[in-house]
Design an enzyme around this catalytic site. Structure first.
Site, PDB file in Angstrom:
ATOM      1  N   ASP A  18       0.817  -1.213   0.000  1.00 28.91           N
ATOM      2  CA  ASP A  18       0.000   0.000   0.000  1.00 28.91           C
ATOM      3  C   ASP A  18       0.850   1.262   0.000  1.00 28.91           C
ATOM      4  O   ASP A  18       2.050   1.218   0.191  1.00 28.91           O
ATOM      5  CB  ASP A  18      -0.910   0.008   1.223  1.00 28.91           C
ATOM      6  CG  ASP A  18      -2.236  -0.674   0.940  1.00 28.91           C
ATOM      7  OD1 ASP A  18      -2.464  -1.049  -0.222  1.00 28.91           O
ATOM      8  OD2 ASP A  18      -3.029  -0.822   1.884  1.00 28.91           O
ATOM      9  N   MET A  26      -7.631   9.471   9.313  1.00 32.46           N
ATOM     10  CA  MET A  26      -8.143  10.097   8.092  1.00 32.46           C
ATOM     11  C   MET A  26      -8.928  11.363   8.422  1.00 32.46           C
ATOM     12  O   MET A  26      -9.889  11.699   7.737  1.00 32.46           O
ATOM     13  CB  MET A  26      -9.057   9.112   7.316  1.00 32.46           C
ATOM     14  CG  MET A  26      -8.371   7.798   6.979  1.00 32.46           C
ATOM     15  SD  MET A  26      -9.494   6.506   6.413  1.00 32.46           S
ATOM     16  CE  MET A  26     -10.208   5.932   7.953  1.00 32.46           C
ATOM     17  N   LYS A  52      -3.856   3.786  -3.531  1.00 28.34           N
ATOM     18  CA  LYS A  52      -5.184   4.157  -4.011  1.00 28.34           C
ATOM     19  C   LYS A  52      -5.280   5.653  -4.211  1.00 28.34           C
ATOM     20  O   LYS A  52      -4.936   6.418  -3.336  1.00 28.34           O
ATOM     21  CB  LYS A  52      -6.244   3.729  -2.990  1.00 28.34           C
ATOM     22  CG  LYS A  52      -6.300   2.253  -2.815  1.00 28.34           C
ATOM     23  CD  LYS A  52      -7.138   1.903  -1.602  1.00 28.34           C
ATOM     24  CE  LYS A  52      -6.958   0.445  -1.247  1.00 28.34           C
ATOM     25  NZ  LYS A  52      -7.518   0.152   0.070  1.00 28.34           N
TER      26      LYS A  52
HETATM   27  N1  SAH Z   1      -4.270   0.386   8.955  1.00 30.20           N
HETATM   28  C1  SAH Z   1      -3.693   1.659   9.330  1.00 30.20           C
HETATM   29  C2  SAH Z   1      -4.673   2.801   9.116  1.00 30.20           C
HETATM   30  C3  SAH Z   1      -5.036   3.024   7.649  1.00 30.20           C
HETATM   31  S1  SAH Z   1      -6.135   4.372   7.423  1.00 30.20           S
HETATM   32  C4  SAH Z   1      -3.239   1.599  10.789  1.00 30.20           C
HETATM   33  O1  SAH Z   1      -3.579   0.661  11.493  1.00 30.20           O
HETATM   34  O2  SAH Z   1      -2.507   2.483  11.209  1.00 30.20           O
HETATM   35  C5  SAH Z   1      -5.033   5.676   6.983  1.00 30.20           C
HETATM   36  C6  SAH Z   1      -4.911   6.662   8.119  1.00 30.20           C
HETATM   37  O3  SAH Z   1      -4.062   6.147   9.119  1.00 30.20           O
HETATM   38  C7  SAH Z   1      -4.290   7.981   7.745  1.00 30.20           C
HETATM   39  O4  SAH Z   1      -5.248   8.859   7.200  1.00 30.20           O
HETATM   40  C8  SAH Z   1      -3.796   8.486   9.079  1.00 30.20           C
HETATM   41  O5  SAH Z   1      -4.856   9.028   9.832  1.00 30.20           O
HETATM   42  C9  SAH Z   1      -3.369   7.200   9.736  1.00 30.20           C
HETATM   43  N2  SAH Z   1      -1.925   6.951   9.620  1.00 30.20           N
HETATM   44  C10 SAH Z   1      -1.330   5.914   9.007  1.00 30.20           C
HETATM   45  N3  SAH Z   1       0.006   5.991   9.142  1.00 30.20           N
HETATM   46  C11 SAH Z   1       0.261   7.104   9.862  1.00 30.20           C
HETATM   47  C12 SAH Z   1       1.446   7.722  10.363  1.00 30.20           C
HETATM   48  N4  SAH Z   1       2.656   7.217  10.153  1.00 30.20           N
HETATM   49  N5  SAH Z   1       1.314   8.866  11.100  1.00 30.20           N
HETATM   50  C13 SAH Z   1       0.092   9.393  11.339  1.00 30.20           C
HETATM   51  N6  SAH Z   1      -1.053   8.853  10.895  1.00 30.20           N
HETATM   52  C14 SAH Z   1      -0.971   7.720  10.173  1.00 30.20           C
END
Ligand code: SAH
Length: 248
Positions: free
Chosen positions: A36, A173, A58
């Site tokens: 991803d 998000m 995406k």
């Molecule tokens: N599966 C992922 C979440 C995916 S949804 C998890 O468990 O972390 C995508 C959202 O995750 C982004 O919009 C943001 O809000 C958050 N996110 C993912 N990686 C991040 C990071 N390194 N720092 C801050 N927010 C993050």
């Protein structure tokens, strides 16, 4: 023909060392890695020689089509007898659509395993010096999607229950929807003085944290040009950062 297998793997939030030992093994043994957008590319260096690396990022607005193409890809490669590692940011079952992919594999009777990962909503605050729970300060914690907008008919969040019943809330998000989030929380009874942290690129070297409260955070985020990807963390625990900020 060999039977293929799919590993749906959480890559962790960013710092490449935060993947699990098992997750790393799945990268090392994969014939195909379908990854991803929000994973650290450094992890791909562990792929074996000749492994096929397929980017599955995406574009906004094209989610549905691309998600179906990803399903097709996983099925196709596995039916060719390949070991496929489906690498997702954070944890694959936290806003990761990992379960939808598992569901498709189950329908085709393709063997699969699911490997948890450290989710951004806990790890980004931790790297910012903020615990999501804390004795006497926060005894409950919720993970919530922040992209719902009422005017689009896309808001399924139970705002009143969140505002009145949960001590710490991590919005995923949500940074582009900050105005609406803060407004809803206040409207449903959250104290406007409640501290808020927005943590961008959590656990990456470039991690950046902005602090405010429900009334000020929107402007602070604009001033500091903080954008996606970020966690919006709401709760009294944000104050703990003053004592144990360690990473940035
Ligand atoms: N599966 C992922 C979440 C995916 S949804 C998890 O468990 O972390 C995508 C959202 O995750 C982004 O919009 C943001 O809000 C958050 N996110 C993912 N990686 C991040 C990071 N390194 N720092 C801050 N927010 C993050």
């Amino acid at each position: 023909m060999n039977e293929g297998k799919v590993y749906i793997v959480g890559a962790g939030p960013g710092d490449p060392k935060l993947i699990t030992v098992y997750g790393l093994e799945c990268i090392q043994k994969a014939d195909v890695i379908a990854y991803d957008r929000l994973i650290n590319d450094d992890l791909l260096k562990h792929a074996k020689k000749g492994a096929e690396l397929i980017y599955c990022g995406k574009e906004p607005g094209k989610h549905r089509l691309i998600q179906e193409q990803i399903h097709q890809l996983l099925v196709e490669k596995a039916l060719q007898g390949k070991v496929v590692t489906r690498l997702k940011g954070g944890d694959p079952f936290v806003f990761g659509r990992g379960a939808e992919e598992a569901n498709v594999l189950a329908k085709y009777d393709i063997p699969y395993e699911i490997v948890p990962g450290i989710t951004a909503g806990i790890a980004a605050p931790l790297y910012a010096g903020i615990p999501v729970t804390y004795r006497h300060l926060a005894s409950s914690f919720a993970i919530v999607t922040g992209h719902g907008r009422a005017y689009k008919g896309e808001d399924n969040v139970h705002w009143e229950a969140l505002a009145k019943g949960i001590d710490t809330i991590a919005f995923y998000m949500g940074v582009g929807n900050l105005h609406y989030i803060c407004e809803q929380l206040m409207k449903h009874g959250k104290d406007p003085k409640t501290p808020v942290a927005v943590i961008q690129w959590g656990t990456y070297r470039k991690q950046k944290t902005v602090i405010g409260d429900l009334t000020s955070i929107e402007n602070r985020v604009k001033e500091e040009s903080v954008t996606h990807p970020a966690i919006v963390l709401v709760g009294e625990v944000v104050k703990i950062r003053e004592q144990i900020q360690w990473f940035e």
